[in-house]
Design a protein around this motif. Structure first.
Motif: not given
Length: 322
Positions: A112-121, A229-234
């Motif tokens: 899972l790429h969480v809080a993605a900022d771009r597509f990662v191949a 939310v993202v910071e808490a998950l991280r």
């Protein structure tokens, strides 16, 4: 719901062994739950599919379903399809926060790429994928490690060799109707016992309506925002659940107290799965054993309702001048 509780057993502090701690040293508990009193608890799912990949329902229908159940945040994670903030603008989610993301699928174990900022191949070299994700704003969770016959979609060898991922799915709901196990607690326990600091997540991996509401992550945040939310998950400021609600987590020196609304048994685990305390009831209050490098707590409710805290790590601090 309220229960009285009794301690069934609690191991001695030294676990039967003589402890030698030098003068001027003190054991400290490092944990992610500092100053959570008064913060808001938000429930959400990070692993969600739609008809854009192999899900049974379109994105808006999926979002409407989660919102109607009172979810606070959701991530659409279709296979190798980056769902961006710009994509979110085409859907209505009400007060429910939408997190950008992707399930990196082809060529290897799923991530899972969480809080993605771009597509990662989906590079076959998964360490290269993790490194690429880490160069941006997001982070990686390893998906359903015990999926498939052999319970080994993602091997312990991979998990031990890879570096830089945030944690693993210790529960993945959809695997409950597929081959393998929805639980990956043995692998999590092994990594923690190895000294790895990785978090445990619970997600639906929903593909159809029957997959919704199986497992979720409850974060503690100061404000209702995607960033919080993202910071808490991280950073591990959450607990994973399949139905048990944790209502309080507190640490006083080396004592930890976990309170729930509906647990019927709470178990304290330390290195290599050792059960250092078991309580029948909805609350546990125990001291961390001297021998433990970490502890974590499993809260058992009725049926298959559980909650899992993140690990609390015990460190030795040496005072100056000793």
């Amino acid at each position: 719901m309220c229960y009285s509780y009794r301690i069934l057993y609690q191991m001695p502090k030294s676990n039967g062994k003589t402890q030698h701690v030098c003068k001027g040293t003190k054991k400290l508990i490092e944990h992610p739950y500092h100053d959570i009193r008064g913060e808001e608890w938000l429930r959400g799912n990070l692993h969600t599919h739609s008809t854009r990949s192999d899900g049974a329902r379109d994105v808006q229908t999926v979002i409407d379903d989660y919102a109607s159940r009172g979810y606070d945040y959701l991530m659409i994670s279709d296979h190798d399809i980056y769902t961006s903030i710009e994509d979110h603008a085409q859907w209505q989610s009400g007060r429910m926060l939408l997190i950008p993301g992707n399930e990196i699928t082809r060529n290897g174990p799923h991530l899972l790429h969480v809080a993605a900022d771009r597509f990662v191949a989906p590079d076959k070299d998964r360490q290269a994928v993790i490194n690429e994700v880490a160069s941006g704003t997001g982070f990686v969770i390893v998906n359903h490690p015990d999926w498939q016959a052999g319970f080994n979609h993602c091997s312990l060898e991979h998990l031990r060799n890879w570096d830089g991922y945030q944690g693993i799915e210790i529960y993945n709901g959809v695997i409950g109707r597929l081959n393998g196990s929805p639980y990956a607690l043995r692998k999590w326990e092994t990594l923690l016992s190895d000294g790895r600091r990785v978090w445990g997540y619970a997600n639906d991996d929903s593909h159809a309506v029957q997959d919704v509401g199986l497992g979720w992550n409850v974060v503690s945040v100061k404000e209702r925002s995607v960033e919080s939310v993202v910071e808490a998950l991280r950073t591990g400021r959450f607990y994973a659940s399949t139905g048990v609600e944790i209502t309080g987590i507190s640490v006083d020196d080396r004592r930890i107290r976990i309170e729930t609304s509906n647990a019927e048994r709470i178990i304290g685990h330390s290195d290599w799965g050792h059960r250092f305390a078991v309580v029948d009831g909805n609350t546990i209050d125990v001291e961390v054993p001297d021998t433990a490098t970490y502890v974590r707590f499993e809260c058992w409710g009725r049926g298959e309702q559980f909650a899992w805290t993140q690990p609390f790590f015990q460190q030795v601090s040496t005072s100056a001048g000793t």
